[in-house]
Design a protein around this motif. Structure first.
Motif, PDB file in Angstrom:
ATOM      1  N   LYS B  38      -9.879  -7.595   6.990  1.00 22.07           N
ATOM      2  CA  LYS B  38      -9.103  -7.656   7.940  1.00 22.07           C
ATOM      3  C   LYS B  38      -7.631  -6.948   7.746  1.00 22.07           C
ATOM      4  O   LYS B  38      -6.908  -6.449   8.717  1.00 22.07           O
ATOM      5  N   THR B  39      -7.181  -7.231   6.610  1.00 20.25           N
ATOM      6  CA  THR B  39      -5.660  -6.768   6.465  1.00 20.25           C
ATOM      7  C   THR B  39      -5.612  -5.271   6.098  1.00 20.25           C
ATOM      8  O   THR B  39      -6.163  -4.682   5.402  1.00 20.25           O
ATOM      9  N   HIS B  40      -4.490  -4.387   6.461  1.00 19.48           N
ATOM     10  CA  HIS B  40      -4.032  -3.325   6.027  1.00 19.48           C
ATOM     11  C   HIS B  40      -2.765  -3.526   5.366  1.00 19.48           C
ATOM     12  O   HIS B  40      -1.555  -4.031   5.653  1.00 19.48           O
ATOM     13  N   TYR B  41      -2.656  -3.040   3.952  1.00 21.25           N
ATOM     14  CA  TYR B  41      -1.536  -3.267   3.159  1.00 21.25           C
ATOM     15  C   TYR B  41      -0.988  -1.968   2.947  1.00 21.25           C
ATOM     16  O   TYR B  41      -1.414  -0.866   2.950  1.00 21.25           O
ATOM     17  N   TYR B  42       0.652  -1.803   3.217  1.00 20.24           N
ATOM     18  CA  TYR B  42       1.395  -0.692   2.905  1.00 20.24           C
ATOM     19  C   TYR B  42       1.530  -0.719   1.336  1.00 20.24           C
ATOM     20  O   TYR B  42       2.440  -1.449   0.761  1.00 20.24           O
ATOM     21  N   PHE B  48       7.889  -2.649  -4.955  1.00 25.73           N
ATOM     22  CA  PHE B  48       8.900  -3.561  -4.513  1.00 25.73           C
ATOM     23  C   PHE B  48       8.921  -5.007  -4.594  1.00 25.73           C
ATOM     24  O   PHE B  48       9.806  -5.946  -4.854  1.00 25.73           O
ATOM     25  N   LEU B  49       7.487  -5.404  -4.331  1.00 24.48           N
ATOM     26  CA  LEU B  49       7.331  -6.964  -4.063  1.00 24.48           C
ATOM     27  C   LEU B  49       7.719  -7.631  -5.586  1.00 24.48           C
ATOM     28  O   LEU B  49       8.451  -8.767  -5.380  1.00 24.48           O
ATOM     29  N   PRO B  50       7.111  -7.164  -6.621  1.00 22.02           N
ATOM     30  CA  PRO B  50       7.591  -8.055  -7.990  1.00 22.02           C
ATOM     31  C   PRO B  50       9.011  -8.208  -7.981  1.00 22.02           C
ATOM     32  O   PRO B  50       9.542  -9.198  -8.818  1.00 22.02           O
ATOM     33  N   PHE B  51      10.047  -7.289  -7.500  1.00 26.71           N
ATOM     34  CA  PHE B  51      11.271  -7.604  -7.795  1.00 26.71           C
ATOM     35  C   PHE B  51      12.138  -8.343  -6.504  1.00 26.71           C
ATOM     36  O   PHE B  51      13.115  -8.046  -6.442  1.00 26.71           O
ATOM     37  N   LYS B  57       5.675  -9.622   4.739  1.00 20.18           N
ATOM     38  CA  LYS B  57       5.557  -9.236   5.930  1.00 20.18           C
ATOM     39  C   LYS B  57       5.749  -7.723   5.811  1.00 20.18           C
ATOM     40  O   LYS B  57       5.482  -7.050   6.871  1.00 20.18           O
ATOM     41  N   HIS B  58       6.345  -7.103   4.881  1.00 22.39           N
ATOM     42  CA  HIS B  58       6.864  -5.561   4.900  1.00 22.39           C
ATOM     43  C   HIS B  58       5.480  -4.931   4.440  1.00 22.39           C
ATOM     44  O   HIS B  58       5.541  -3.574   4.834  1.00 22.39           O
ATOM     45  N   VAL B  59       4.662  -5.714   3.878  1.00 14.62           N
ATOM     46  CA  VAL B  59       3.464  -4.931   3.245  1.00 14.62           C
ATOM     47  C   VAL B  59       2.070  -5.185   3.800  1.00 14.62           C
ATOM     48  O   VAL B  59       1.028  -4.582   3.637  1.00 14.62           O
ATOM     49  N   LYS B  60       1.970  -6.242   4.484  1.00 11.17           N
ATOM     50  CA  LYS B  60       0.851  -6.825   4.965  1.00 11.17           C
ATOM     51  C   LYS B  60       0.693  -7.004   6.516  1.00 11.17           C
ATOM     52  O   LYS B  60       1.350  -7.633   7.211  1.00 11.17           O
ATOM     53  N   PHE B 128       0.272  -4.443 -10.630  1.00 12.31           N
ATOM     54  CA  PHE B 128       0.969  -4.743  -9.609  1.00 12.31           C
ATOM     55  C   PHE B 128       0.241  -3.699  -8.445  1.00 12.31           C
ATOM     56  O   PHE B 128       1.134  -3.312  -7.490  1.00 12.31           O
ATOM     57  N   TYR B 129      -0.792  -3.371  -8.631  1.00 13.35           N
ATOM     58  CA  TYR B 129      -1.497  -2.692  -7.666  1.00 13.35           C
ATOM     59  C   TYR B 129      -2.310  -3.205  -6.629  1.00 13.35           C
ATOM     60  O   TYR B 129      -3.068  -2.667  -5.882  1.00 13.35           O
ATOM     61  N   THR B 130      -2.214  -4.750  -6.606  1.00 13.72           N
ATOM     62  CA  THR B 130      -2.923  -5.495  -5.745  1.00 13.72           C
ATOM     63  C   THR B 130      -1.780  -6.083  -5.116  1.00 13.72           C
ATOM     64  O   THR B 130      -1.021  -6.729  -5.869  1.00 13.72           O
ATOM     65  N   TYR B 131      -2.114  -6.937  -4.015  1.00 15.36           N
ATOM     66  CA  TYR B 131      -1.069  -7.713  -3.270  1.00 15.36           C
ATOM     67  C   TYR B 131      -1.017  -8.961  -4.175  1.00 15.36           C
ATOM     68  O   TYR B 131       0.088  -9.432  -4.651  1.00 15.36           O
TER      69      TYR B 131
END
Lengths: 96, 413
Positions: B38-42, B48-51, B57-60, B128-131
């Motif tokens: 159901k989810t579309h990821y940016y 940037f998420l790990p840091f 909310k920015h990526v999902k 870091f290639y998956t959410y």
């Protein structure tokens, strides 16, 4: 090797200039004496290149030509980097 | 009614649904898009998420929001394509197609490397290639006290080949800001001949590694991870120790491709690199990471492909010869840390060079140079992605094929 066009890293820039003598000379620069097994690998790599298929260690593993340990033994150090140079095709690259 | 079926509702599939709904007459064509999630990821945001620079909310977002009205959206798992019957078998139904677009992307396969996806996965070994991986790494980095961080590429090809380098640059910046850079050893391990592999980029950019104190280990083809002794071991017996391993595992195409007998050794679909038609079946087209094209697996490439694929699908339907137009164009921002970024623009035949973009001589973006403006471009891109790119809106001044204007090519190029 006069008249053979190569880039700054020693790779051929025009595959049509490749022949067995050129390959043997490049191999010598890399301190490799080519055996039948080397030629078999070179043939496989050139086939892949002709079909525009990317080269990878996994591809080598599945090629049926050679296993990865043997590949390292034939082209010590950086097997894909060295074998492509001898085969007259571009080395595997990234975007930059 | 004729049927266009799109497999995969990621970046490429969603773009194609948006492109084709505008072009195909509704009374003649039914468009269906299938995805199991159901989810579309940016996905560029996973960097940037790990840091803690981006939040969830920015990526999902919900994928449904980006599927245009009039497109039939099926949430189901794809079992396989039956190309000789022009059918796709899903878990709960079977659907027919006249034209099929494969847009099932690529995903990481850590289980392909011995010892990688074992008890230490997402504890001291991260992707870091998956959410999930990026988020687990964020939690780890929040209270990591330092040690040896190894950023590692398992084998090529991978999605976004510059992302591991960007990760290393951002990590340097992150640890400086945290005041623990002196406690962190940063090592970049690659199966290629260098972190940079093209002559101009190496010349222009190698200083980044030196300035940031990032060590390079090259020609390293991993055979296994020894997670107990915390080291990676190569086929020729080289070893690199780590405290924290950030790896990009083997990337493979979807297993569905293998089940359908459509793929190569890595489940990528052999595709004509200029027309985007599959090599085996004339009514199957391939876009984005799912293909075996010698282009980068990146969103910008998929975006440029989408414009050309739209044209070729219309030509195919009209019985015209396909245009051999795709040139492998990629255009990517590369974060270098400390609020700066690079921009690269290249294609199948031209390596990235210096110059200005998109306006020759003016910019405002500079190619192959670190600038703050490029970083602003990268941040703005998130908005462009959600609001323009996947909706199939043309991005002004950026053409699908690469322009040679304003770029400093050698004469022989």
């Amino acid at each position: 090797m006069d008249g053979i066009n190569r880039n700054e890293e020693g790779y051929l820039t025009d595959f049509s200039q490749w022949n067995k003598e050129v390959a043997t000379n490049i191999a010598k620069e890399c301190e490799i004496d080519l055996t039948d097994k080397h030629w078999e690998v070179i043939d496989y790599l050139q086939g892949k290149h002709k079909n525009e298929e990317a080269l990878s260690i996994r591809g080598i593993k599945k090629s049926g030509v050679i296993n990865i340990k043997e590949f390292y033994a034939l082209f010590p150090g950086g097997p894909l980097k060295i074998s492509t140079k001898i085969a007259g095709i571009p080395k595997p690259k990234s975007c930059i | 009614m004729k049927k266009l079926v799109i497999l995969g509702a990621g970046t490429s599939g969603t773009m194609m649904a948006n492109h084709m709904i505008k072009k195909l007459p509704k009374e003649e064509w039914e468009i269906t898009i299938v995805d199991q999630y159901k989810t579309h990821y940016y996905q560029p945001g996973f960097l940037f998420l790990p840091f803690d620079l981006y939040k969830t909310k920015h990526v999902k977002k919900k994928g449904e929001k980006f599927i245009p009205k009039g497109v039939n959206y099926i949430l189901d798992k794809i079992d396989k394509v039956l190309p000789k019957k022009n059918k796709v078998k899903l878990e709960h139904q079977t659907i027919d197609y006249d034209i099929l677009i494969v847009a099932t992307g690529t995903k990481i396969a850590p289980e392909e490397t011995e010892g990688m996806k074992a008890s230490e996965w997402h504890k001291s070994i991260f992707d870091f290639y998956t959410y999930e991986g990026a988020k687990a790494l964020r939690n780890k980095l929040r209270d990591w006290k330092g040690g040896k961080m190894v950023v590692h590429i398992t084998e090529m090809p991978i999605k976004c080949p510059v992302a591991p380098l960007e990760f290393a640059f951002l990590a340097d910046s992150f640890f400086i800001n945290k005041g623990i850079r002196d406690k962190v050893e940063l090592v970049f391990v690659t199966p290629l001949g260098g972190a940079f592999t093209k002559p101009k980029a190496t010349k222009a950019l190698h200083y980044l590694l030196e300035d940031k104190g990032i060590k390079e280990v090259v020609d390293f083809n991993i055979e296994e991870v020894d997670s107990k002794k915390k080291k990676i071991i190569s086929y020729d017996g080289k070893e690199v120790k780590y405290d924290l391993l950030v790896t990009v595992p083997t990337n493979l195409g979807d297993e569905m491709i293998e089940r359908s007998g459509l793929g190569d050794d890595m489940n990528f679909v052999p595709t004509n690199k200029a027309t985007l038609q599959s090599k085996k079946f004339e009514n199957i087209f391939v876009i984005g990471d799912a293909s075996n094209l010698p282009a980068s697996k990146a969103g910008s490439v998929a975006h440029f492909e989408a414009e050309i694929l739209e044209e070729n699908l219309l030509r195919y339907i009209a019985g015209k010869k396909l245009k051999e137009k795709f040139d492998g164009h990629a255009n990517c921002f590369i974060e270098t840390g400390h609020g700066k970024a690079l921009l690269i623009d290249f294609n199948y035949t031209h390596e990235p060079v210096e110059g200005s973009f998109p306006f020759p001589g003016l910019g405002p973006l500079k190619l192959l140079k670190e600038t703050r403006m490029n970083h602003m471009g990268k941040l703005a891109f998130r908005w462009i992605y959600w609001n323009m790119l996947i909706k199939g809106t043309h991005i002004p001044f950026v053409s699908a094929t690469m322009s040679e204007k304003g770029k400093h090519f050698d004469k022989k190029n």
